[in-house]
Scaffold this motif. Structure first.
Motif, PDB file in Angstrom:
ATOM      1  N   PHE A 115      18.972  84.005  29.097  1.00  9.00           N
ATOM      2  CA  PHE A 115      18.193  83.414  30.163  1.00  9.00           C
ATOM      3  C   PHE A 115      19.146  82.539  30.955  1.00  9.00           C
ATOM      4  O   PHE A 115      19.984  81.834  30.384  1.00  9.00           O
ATOM      5  CB  PHE A 115      17.037  82.573  29.609  1.00  9.00           C
ATOM      6  N   ILE A 116      19.060  82.584  32.255  1.00  9.31           N
ATOM      7  CA  ILE A 116      19.947  81.799  33.109  1.00  9.31           C
ATOM      8  C   ILE A 116      19.189  80.557  33.562  1.00  9.31           C
ATOM      9  O   ILE A 116      18.163  80.651  34.236  1.00  9.31           O
ATOM     10  CB  ILE A 116      20.438  82.634  34.312  1.00  9.31           C
ATOM     11  N   ILE A 117      19.703  79.408  33.169  1.00  6.07           N
ATOM     12  CA  ILE A 117      19.072  78.132  33.486  1.00  6.07           C
ATOM     13  C   ILE A 117      19.719  77.575  34.749  1.00  6.07           C
ATOM     14  O   ILE A 117      20.949  77.536  34.862  1.00  6.07           O
ATOM     15  CB  ILE A 117      19.229  77.146  32.308  1.00  6.07           C
ATOM     16  N   VAL A 148      17.810  71.053  35.623  1.00  8.59           N
ATOM     17  CA  VAL A 148      17.891  70.285  34.379  1.00  8.59           C
ATOM     18  C   VAL A 148      18.806  69.062  34.521  1.00  8.59           C
ATOM     19  O   VAL A 148      19.269  68.511  33.534  1.00  8.59           O
ATOM     20  CB  VAL A 148      18.310  71.167  33.181  1.00  8.59           C
ATOM     21  N   GLY A 149      19.074  68.651  35.776  1.00  8.36           N
ATOM     22  CA  GLY A 149      19.754  67.389  35.999  1.00  8.36           C
ATOM     23  C   GLY A 149      21.242  67.443  36.305  1.00  8.36           C
ATOM     24  O   GLY A 149      21.888  66.406  36.387  1.00  8.36           O
ATOM     25  N   ILE A 164      34.198  70.469  25.841  1.00  7.90           N
ATOM     26  CA  ILE A 164      33.542  69.724  26.915  1.00  7.90           C
ATOM     27  C   ILE A 164      32.380  70.578  27.422  1.00  7.90           C
ATOM     28  O   ILE A 164      32.602  71.586  28.106  1.00  7.90           O
ATOM     29  CB  ILE A 164      34.535  69.418  28.066  1.00  7.90           C
ATOM     30  N   PRO A 165      31.141  70.226  27.084  1.00  3.75           N
ATOM     31  CA  PRO A 165      30.015  71.105  27.415  1.00  3.75           C
ATOM     32  C   PRO A 165      29.813  71.333  28.911  1.00  3.75           C
ATOM     33  O   PRO A 165      29.294  72.380  29.306  1.00  3.75           O
ATOM     34  CB  PRO A 165      28.799  70.406  26.804  1.00  3.75           C
ATOM     35  N   GLU A 166      30.240  70.423  29.732  1.00  2.63           N
ATOM     36  CA  GLU A 166      30.066  70.571  31.176  1.00  2.63           C
ATOM     37  C   GLU A 166      31.007  71.620  31.772  1.00  2.63           C
ATOM     38  O   GLU A 166      30.791  72.087  32.884  1.00  2.63           O
ATOM     39  CB  GLU A 166      30.286  69.223  31.887  1.00  2.63           C
ATOM     40  N   HIS A 209      29.790  71.573  35.685  1.00  4.96           N
ATOM     41  CA  HIS A 209      28.520  71.044  36.183  1.00  4.96           C
ATOM     42  C   HIS A 209      28.411  69.621  35.664  1.00  4.96           C
ATOM     43  O   HIS A 209      28.605  69.367  34.472  1.00  4.96           O
ATOM     44  CB  HIS A 209      27.325  71.867  35.688  1.00  4.96           C
ATOM     45  N   ALA A 210      28.106  68.685  36.570  1.00  7.13           N
ATOM     46  CA  ALA A 210      27.962  67.274  36.202  1.00  7.13           C
ATOM     47  C   ALA A 210      26.656  66.750  36.784  1.00  7.13           C
ATOM     48  O   ALA A 210      26.123  67.305  37.747  1.00  7.13           O
ATOM     49  CB  ALA A 210      29.141  66.465  36.736  1.00  7.13           C
ATOM     50  N   ALA A 211      26.154  65.681  36.191  1.00  2.72           N
ATOM     51  CA  ALA A 211      24.889  65.102  36.657  1.00  2.72           C
ATOM     52  C   ALA A 211      25.010  64.622  38.103  1.00  2.72           C
ATOM     53  O   ALA A 211      24.085  64.779  38.896  1.00  2.72           O
ATOM     54  CB  ALA A 211      24.464  63.961  35.748  1.00  2.72           C
ATOM     55  N   ASN A 212      26.160  64.057  38.440  1.00  8.42           N
ATOM     56  CA  ASN A 212      26.397  63.529  39.784  1.00  8.42           C
ATOM     57  C   ASN A 212      27.903  63.312  39.941  1.00  8.42           C
ATOM     58  O   ASN A 212      28.676  63.598  39.025  1.00  8.42           O
ATOM     59  CB  ASN A 212      25.605  62.234  40.006  1.00  8.42           C
ATOM     60  N   ASN A 213      28.310  62.788  41.079  1.00  5.19           N
ATOM     61  CA  ASN A 213      29.742  62.587  41.324  1.00  5.19           C
ATOM     62  C   ASN A 213      30.353  61.581  40.361  1.00  5.19           C
ATOM     63  O   ASN A 213      31.502  61.729  39.953  1.00  5.19           O
ATOM     64  CB  ASN A 213      29.984  62.158  42.770  1.00  5.19           C
TER      65      ASN A 213
END
Length: 158
Positions: free
Chosen positions: A57-59, A64-65, A92-94, A112-116
Protein backbone atom coordinates in the motif's frame (compact mmCIF):
# COMPACT_ATOMS: atom_id res chain seq x y z
CA UNK A 1 19.96 -7.62 -14.28
CA UNK A 2 19.59 -8.20 -17.98
CA UNK A 3 16.27 -7.90 -19.74
CA UNK A 4 14.04 -10.77 -18.61
CA UNK A 5 12.41 -13.02 -21.20
CA UNK A 6 8.77 -12.03 -20.89
CA UNK A 7 6.13 -13.33 -23.24
CA UNK A 8 2.89 -11.63 -24.23
CA UNK A 9 0.94 -13.17 -21.32
CA UNK A 10 3.59 -12.06 -18.79
CA UNK A 11 3.44 -8.49 -20.10
CA UNK A 12 -0.37 -8.53 -20.08
CA UNK A 13 -0.40 -9.73 -16.45
CA UNK A 14 2.19 -7.10 -15.45
CA UNK A 15 0.19 -4.37 -17.14
CA UNK A 16 -2.99 -5.34 -15.30
CA UNK A 17 -1.46 -5.73 -11.84
CA UNK A 18 0.65 -2.56 -12.18
CA UNK A 19 -2.53 -0.60 -12.92
CA UNK A 20 -4.36 -2.15 -9.94
CA UNK A 21 -2.37 -4.22 -7.45
CA UNK A 22 -5.61 -5.31 -5.77
CA UNK A 23 -7.15 -6.83 -8.90
CA UNK A 24 -8.20 -10.41 -8.09
CA UNK A 25 -6.26 -13.14 -9.88
CA UNK A 26 -9.54 -14.51 -11.25
CA UNK A 27 -10.23 -11.13 -12.89
CA UNK A 28 -6.72 -11.14 -14.38
CA UNK A 29 -7.38 -14.68 -15.63
CA UNK A 30 -10.68 -13.61 -17.21
CA UNK A 31 -9.08 -10.59 -18.93
CA UNK A 32 -6.17 -12.74 -20.18
CA UNK A 33 -8.46 -15.60 -21.19
CA UNK A 34 -6.56 -18.21 -19.14
CA UNK A 35 -7.23 -20.15 -15.94
CA UNK A 36 -6.78 -18.74 -12.44
CA UNK A 37 -4.16 -21.42 -11.80
CA UNK A 38 -2.19 -20.23 -14.83
CA UNK A 39 -2.18 -16.67 -13.48
CA UNK A 40 -1.11 -17.85 -10.06
CA UNK A 41 1.77 -19.85 -11.60
CA UNK A 42 2.84 -16.92 -13.78
CA UNK A 43 2.79 -14.52 -10.82
CA UNK A 44 4.93 -16.96 -8.82
CA UNK A 45 7.35 -17.27 -11.77
CA UNK A 46 7.58 -13.48 -12.14
CA UNK A 47 8.28 -13.15 -8.41
CA UNK A 48 10.96 -15.87 -8.54
CA UNK A 49 12.58 -14.07 -11.49
CA UNK A 50 12.62 -10.84 -9.48
CA UNK A 51 10.40 -9.06 -12.02
CA UNK A 52 7.76 -8.54 -9.33
CA UNK A 53 9.37 -7.39 -6.10
CA UNK A 54 6.23 -7.48 -4.00
CA UNK A 55 3.09 -5.50 -3.42
CA UNK A 56 2.40 -2.72 -0.99
CA UNK A 57 0.00 0.00 0.00
CA UNK A 58 1.41 3.41 -0.88
CA UNK A 59 1.00 5.91 1.94
CA UNK A 60 0.95 9.61 1.06
CA UNK A 61 3.74 11.12 3.23
CA UNK A 62 1.96 14.49 3.49
CA UNK A 63 -1.19 12.86 4.86
CA UNK A 64 0.79 11.38 7.76
CA UNK A 65 2.72 14.54 8.64
CA UNK A 66 5.76 14.56 6.32
CA UNK A 67 5.32 17.89 4.54
CA UNK A 68 8.88 18.30 3.22
CA UNK A 69 10.38 16.13 0.50
CA UNK A 70 14.03 16.70 -0.35
CA UNK A 71 16.64 15.22 -2.62
CA UNK A 72 20.17 15.43 -1.28
CA UNK A 73 23.39 14.85 -3.17
CA UNK A 74 26.11 13.52 -0.89
CA UNK A 75 29.86 13.72 -1.40
CA UNK A 76 31.82 11.49 0.92
CA UNK A 77 35.19 12.42 2.41
CA UNK A 78 36.22 8.80 1.87
CA UNK A 79 34.34 7.32 -1.11
CA UNK A 80 35.63 3.86 -0.19
CA UNK A 81 33.21 3.99 2.78
CA UNK A 82 30.16 3.65 0.46
CA UNK A 83 28.92 0.40 2.01
CA UNK A 84 29.23 1.64 5.60
CA UNK A 85 27.47 4.92 4.76
CA UNK A 86 24.63 3.11 2.97
CA UNK A 87 24.17 0.81 5.99
CA UNK A 88 23.94 3.86 8.26
CA UNK A 89 21.51 5.57 5.87
CA UNK A 90 19.26 2.51 6.13
CA UNK A 91 18.96 3.29 9.86
CA UNK A 92 17.45 6.73 9.16
CA UNK A 93 13.73 6.07 8.57
CA UNK A 94 13.18 9.36 6.75
CA UNK A 95 15.62 8.26 4.00
CA UNK A 96 13.33 6.49 1.53
CA UNK A 97 15.70 6.14 -1.46
CA UNK A 98 19.45 6.00 -1.95
CA UNK A 99 21.19 5.82 -5.31
CA UNK A 100 24.81 5.35 -6.35
CA UNK A 101 25.29 7.94 -9.08
CA UNK A 102 27.60 9.32 -11.70
CA UNK A 103 28.22 13.03 -11.95
CA UNK A 104 28.56 15.47 -9.08
CA UNK A 105 27.56 13.20 -6.18
CA UNK A 106 28.73 9.93 -4.69
CA UNK A 107 25.21 9.16 -3.46
CA UNK A 108 21.82 10.75 -4.09
CA UNK A 109 19.08 10.29 -1.48
CA UNK A 110 15.42 11.14 -1.08
CA UNK A 111 14.15 12.17 2.34
CA UNK A 112 10.71 12.92 3.76
CA UNK A 113 10.70 15.23 6.80
CA UNK A 114 7.93 16.75 8.89
CA UNK A 115 9.06 20.26 7.93
CA UNK A 116 12.17 22.24 7.01
CA UNK A 117 13.37 22.34 10.63
CA UNK A 118 13.11 18.55 10.86
CA UNK A 119 15.03 18.28 7.57
CA UNK A 120 17.77 20.54 8.97
CA UNK A 121 18.02 18.31 12.06
CA UNK A 122 18.35 15.18 9.92
CA UNK A 123 21.09 16.78 7.82
CA UNK A 124 22.98 18.18 10.82
CA UNK A 125 22.52 15.35 13.33
CA UNK A 126 22.38 12.24 11.15
CA UNK A 127 23.92 12.93 7.74
CA UNK A 128 26.92 15.13 8.58
CA UNK A 129 28.36 12.55 11.04
CA UNK A 130 28.51 10.02 8.17
CA UNK A 131 31.71 11.64 6.92
CA UNK A 132 30.42 14.00 4.27
CA UNK A 133 32.76 16.32 2.41
CA UNK A 134 29.64 18.26 1.39
CA UNK A 135 25.98 17.89 0.55
CA UNK A 136 23.50 19.72 -1.63
CA UNK A 137 19.79 19.76 -0.85
CA UNK A 138 16.94 20.30 -3.26
CA UNK A 139 13.46 20.64 -1.78
CA UNK A 140 10.59 19.34 -3.90
CA UNK A 141 7.45 21.50 -3.91
CA UNK A 142 5.29 18.85 -5.56
CA UNK A 143 5.69 15.64 -7.56
CA UNK A 144 4.30 16.37 -11.02
CA UNK A 145 4.73 12.77 -12.25
CA UNK A 146 4.79 9.66 -10.05
CA UNK A 147 4.06 6.42 -11.87
CA UNK A 148 5.15 2.90 -12.73
CA UNK A 149 7.04 2.27 -15.94
CA UNK A 150 4.86 0.96 -18.75
CA UNK A 151 5.15 -2.80 -19.25
CA UNK A 152 4.19 -3.11 -22.90
CA UNK A 153 6.47 -1.51 -25.45
CA UNK A 154 9.65 -2.11 -23.43
CA UNK A 155 12.63 -2.12 -25.78
CA UNK A 156 10.41 -2.33 -28.82
CA UNK A 157 8.31 -5.26 -27.57
CA UNK A 158 4.58 -5.15 -28.13
Amino acid sequence: MANQKLDKLDRQILKLISEDARIPFLEVARLCNVSGAAIHQRIQKLMAMGVIKGSQFIIDPEKVGYETCAFIGLNLKNPESFDEVVQRLKEIPEVVECHYTTGNYDLFIKIHAANNHHLLNIIHDQLQPLGLARSESIISFHSAIDRQLPVSGVLGEE
